[in-house]
Design an enzyme around this catalytic site. Structure first.
Site, mmCIF file in Angstrom:
data_model
loop_
_atom_site.group_PDB
_atom_site.id
_atom_site.type_symbol
_atom_site.label_atom_id
_atom_site.label_comp_id
_atom_site.label_asym_id
_atom_site.label_seq_id
_atom_site.Cartn_x
_atom_site.Cartn_y
_atom_site.Cartn_z
ATOM 1 N N HIS A 75 0.815 -1.224 0.000
ATOM 2 C CA HIS A 75 0.000 0.000 0.000
ATOM 3 C C HIS A 75 0.845 1.268 0.000
ATOM 4 O O HIS A 75 0.323 2.362 -0.171
ATOM 5 C CB HIS A 75 -1.021 -0.009 1.146
ATOM 6 C CG HIS A 75 -0.475 0.204 2.513
ATOM 7 N ND1 HIS A 75 -0.163 -0.834 3.374
ATOM 8 C CD2 HIS A 75 -0.206 1.338 3.201
ATOM 9 C CE1 HIS A 75 0.268 -0.348 4.512
ATOM 10 N NE2 HIS A 75 0.254 0.974 4.441
ATOM 11 N N ASP A 120 0.136 -7.643 1.439
ATOM 12 C CA ASP A 120 0.593 -6.260 1.576
ATOM 13 C C ASP A 120 2.125 -6.200 1.584
ATOM 14 O O ASP A 120 2.755 -5.861 2.584
ATOM 15 C CB ASP A 120 0.022 -5.660 2.863
ATOM 16 C CG ASP A 120 0.184 -4.147 2.917
ATOM 17 O OD1 ASP A 120 0.590 -3.557 1.899
ATOM 18 O OD2 ASP A 120 -0.092 -3.563 3.984
ATOM 19 N N SER A 218 4.275 2.494 8.007
ATOM 20 C CA SER A 218 4.033 1.459 6.998
ATOM 21 C C SER A 218 5.306 1.085 6.258
ATOM 22 O O SER A 218 6.128 1.940 5.924
ATOM 23 C CB SER A 218 3.024 1.945 5.950
ATOM 24 O OG SER A 218 1.720 1.680 6.349
#
Length: 266
Positions: A75, A120, A218
């Site tokens: 992402h 992911d 992230s």
């Protein structure tokens, strides 16, 4: 940044722009609430920067895995324009230092699914090659499944205070302990039934309550020391219950995607 089903995918927008792993793991380390990482400790750490006009900010974390490639979350790179991004390595501060590299290619996993936050995992290929030094080194990836109950360390530049949106300049570190996917599924099922079970491409780790990953973290690396005291990466931060709540944090598993990673860096 965005919320989905009340979870937090740890993208960051608009953020301002010599020790060993064993020492860090044994110490009092945290991110929310803040402890600075020792300069040079995480020499594999990457800051992925986003650009807009004359502004720049830290967007995601990542790790150097060889001379050309960075490992991060899907992402962080999905549907992004490589010309609006760059990679900075070799500095534990956001506002200065380090070497900057342009991006040649963004490679999110083809089966990345935002609705259920699966697969992911992503890769960035830089233009040219990293110049390795004592401040810039690749991290080895763990081929085997990560052990349960193992102390591990996460590093990143995510918020140190979510309510105040406090952004650290210095790289932060936080100690975790790995837990089983079954245990993680049981803990996350009540609030997020659509996002479980935790699958073989994911791993979970617990940290002290009121401490944990947040916006800007992230794609960052979760690492352990193996039997030979070598630092190896076991996970890539994916999503959390925002932020620093008493739930496990969820990572993409390096072991689960080891073959995919290798096939995309050749």
């Amino acid at each position: 940044m965005f919320l989905h089903f009340g979870i937090l995918l740890l993208l960051s927008q608009g953020l301002l722009g010599e020790g060993g792993l064993s020492e860090a793991i044994d110490g009092d380390s945290r991110i929310i609430g803040g402890k600075d990482a020792t300069p040079g400790m995480a020499n594999y750490q990457v800051s992925i920067r986003a650009h807009e006009r004359h502004q720049e900010w830290h967007s995601c974390g990542g790790s150097i895995i060889n001379e050309e490639y960075v490992l991060t979350a899907a992402h962080c790179v999905y549907q992004k324009n490589k010309n609006d991004m760059s990679v900075v390595v070799g500095s534990h501060t956001i506002n200065k230092g380090g070497d900057r590299y342009k991006i040649k290619k963004l490679i999110p996993h083809a089966k990345w699914s935002r609705p259920v936050v699966k697969n992911d995992i992503g890769i960035i290929q830089i233009e040219g090659k990293f110049k390795f030094s004592d401040k810039v080194q690749p991290i080895e990836l763990l081929k085997e499944m990560a052990p349960i109950g193992k102390k591990c360390l996460f590093t990143g530049w995510g918020y140190t205070n979510r309510r105040r949106q406090t952004v650290p300049n210095n790289l932060q570190m936080l100690e975790y302990v790995t837990i089983s996917n079954d245990d993680c599924t049981k803990q996350l099922k009540p609030p997020y039934p659509k996002l479980v079970p935790i699958d073989a491409g994911q791993l979970c780790a617990k940290r002290p309550n009121l401490k944990g990953a947040c916006y800007g973290d992230s794609g960052g690396p979760l690492v352990i020391q193996d039997e030979k005291n070598k630092t190896v990466q076991i996970g890539v931060v994916s999503w959390v219950v925002p932020c620093a709540k008493d739930y496990p944090d969820v990572f993409a598993s390096v072991h689960g995607y080891y073959d995919w990673i290798q096939s995309n860096i050749k």
